[in-house]
Design an enzyme around this catalytic site. Structure first.
Site, short mmCIF file in Angstrom:
data_model
loop_
_atom_site.label_atom_id
_atom_site.label_comp_id
_atom_site.label_asym_id
_atom_site.label_seq_id
_atom_site.Cartn_x
_atom_site.Cartn_y
_atom_site.Cartn_z
N HIS A 4 -6.71 -6.12 -2.17
CA HIS A 4 -5.41 -5.03 -1.83
C HIS A 4 -4.58 -5.72 -0.57
CE1 HIS A 4 -3.56 -1.39 -0.97
NE2 HIS A 4 -3.87 -1.36 0.18
N SER A 35 0.69 -1.25 -0.01
CA SER A 35 0.20 0.18 0.13
C SER A 35 0.87 1.31 -0.07
CB SER A 35 -1.02 0.07 1.15
OG SER A 35 -2.00 0.91 1.06
N ASP A 39 -8.31 -5.20 -6.45
CA ASP A 39 -7.95 -3.92 -5.25
C ASP A 39 -8.89 -2.87 -5.26
OD1 ASP A 39 -6.72 -2.46 -3.34
OD2 ASP A 39 -4.73 -2.51 -4.50
#
Length: 466
Positions: free
Chosen positions: A412, A285, A377
């Site tokens: 994600h 991330s 994601d």
């Protein structure tokens, strides 16, 4: 006292009759069958049902073989797994199986026909876990204390049942331990020269290859990936950079500068048990952006970079020419919400929404780079960022440095293998509850985690040990 011949004969007859009765009783209990040159005794007395997990103590990225035996043939059973998180929340999963003609089943080869997952999924009981009914909402299973295992209670239930509605009769049970930290790994909290993190060193004298490990803007100091790296022979420094009590400034603001990340890399280089020229950087991330950013700073020469579902820049305004930012909620203009009110951060990291001055100079990357994409994601524009990396490196004549892994229906949070997927969880609770939508679908996400971890370790082996 002497007996007469008649009384002795009578006694012998009674013994013979009794012996015949005993042999007849034994014969009734057992039958003899000839099977191609061998003899097999079959007892009408069935042993108690048995459930096994082999091995019962493993690292979390290793498989455990679960099987049941001594059951009726072609019989319906349910296998249920439960664990308590470090916060005390109950997580569980279950699956329906039918025994074969021998009264056995094996999760490595047999198919679940219902429950938390379906099909042949040897580790399905682990990756399909969800909070049990009645537990707190918005949970995400993350190991807080890596020095203790997840203790998983696995039970075998009669029939095809739901443990949430009808617990059924427990026929057998076994307990498995799942560890992030193998014996001999050293854990050391680092609070020096302004750095906040945890260092994990594998067993032995070294020098070891190493990873600088960074997570996302959720903050804090997740240690479980770093401890698992060390269990696989890599020193790893898990670095906090936001949302930690020992860092300066407000918890929702990134208050450290480029010098902080350079110091973290230098810390690894200077360590006596670490090979100074074999250090990589990994980030998920926003940590992916920081990994790429740090890897292109003057004086920082990583041996490899790994980015997982993250941007190549930041949409947040920089206060100085470094990564110090204003409050993390400044980019709310790019947020969107689904029908349940869950926030979707995906647009925040679209390359067109990034500050041009804040995009990593990708053309300056000089080491192998692996970028991992979850195609579902919903928290980052991972596909678009991967496209930009690939395009930039190709234009710079560096296509050979780039490895892209892309997984349909993965979300994600691509984490170590067999970790339960959280499609959504709380982002913040105070002053207002906010649920973040991560994306992903359980079975393909689990497959992505398993494959990505294996290929990531192979990439590290190639980049850091040769």
């Amino acid at each position: 006292m002497f007996r007469s011949h008649a009384s002795v004969a009578t006694f012998r007859q009674l013994v013979e009759i009794n012996t015949k009765h005993q042999l007849f009783a034994i014969w009734k209990l057992t039958t003899v069958k000839r099977i191609v040159g061998s003899m097999r005794w079959e007892s009408s007395i069935r042993p108690a049902p048995l459930l096994t997990a082999t091995p019962v103590r493993t690292l979390v990225d290793e498989q455990t073989c679960i099987q049941g035996s001594f059951l009726p043939s072609n019989h319906p059973v349910t296998v249920c797994a439960r664990l308590r998180s470090d916060e005390g929340d109950l997580w569980q999963s279950f699956a329906h199986y039918n025994t074969n003609s021998s009264g056995t089943f094996n999760l490595n080869s047999d198919h679940s026909i219902g429950g938390s997952y379906s099909g042949c999924e040897p580790m399905g009981l682990f990756w399909s876990m969800q909070p049990a009914p009645g537990e707190r909402e918005g949970l995400r299973l993350r190991k807080k204390c890596v020095e203790s295992p997840y203790t998983v209670h696995i039970s075998l239930l009669e029939g095809h049942v739901s443990p949430n509605q009808d617990a059924g009769k427990e026929l057998a049970a076994v307990t498995a331990e799942r560890w992030y930290m193998s014996p001999g790994v050293k854990r050391q909290e680092i609070r020096q020269n302004g750095l906040v993190g945890t260092l994990f060193i594998p067993p032995g004298p070294g020098p070891f290859p190493a990873m600088l490990d960074m997570w996302g803007m959720g903050g804090g100091l997740p240690e479980y990936r770093s401890s698992l790296f060390a269990s696989r022979g890599y020193a790893s420094f898990c670095l906090a950079y936001v949302g930690h009590k020992d860092l300066p400034g407000p918890s929702n603001t990134l208050n450290v500068r480029d010098s902080y990340f350079k110091a973290a890399f230098q810390f690894l280089q200077d360590h006596s048990q670490i090979a100074a020229n074999r250090i990589g950087i990994v980030g998920l991330s926003y940590g992916c952006y920081l990994a790429l950013h740090t890897g292109t700073l003057p004086g920082v020469k990583p041996a490899c970079l790994i980015g997982i579902n993250g941007p190549v820049g930041s949409s947040r305004e920089l206060l100085h020419v470094n990564v110090t930012t204003k409050e993390t909620h400044q980019d709310q203009v790019f947020w969107s919400f689904d029908d349940q009110g869950y926030v979707i951060f995906k647009q925040t990291s679209l390359p067109t929404n990034l500050h041009p001055d804040n995009i990593v100079k990708l053309e300056e990357i000089t080491c192998p780079l692996m970028y991992i994409v979850g195609e579902d994601d919903l928290s980052a524009s991972s596909i678009e960022n991967a496209d930009l990396i690939e395009k930039t490196l190709r234009a710079a004549g560096k296509s050979h440095l780039f490895t892209r892994l892309s997984y349909p229906s993965a979300g994600h949070l691509i984490e170590p293998p067999y970790s339960p997927m959280s499609r959504a969880s709380f982002w913040v609770i105070k002053p207002k509850k906010l649920m973040n939508l991560w994306g992903g679908h359980p079975a393909p996400h689990a497959a992505a985690q398993e494959d990505a971890w294996r290929k990531m370790l192979a990439f590290m082996e190639l980049s850091l040990r040769r």
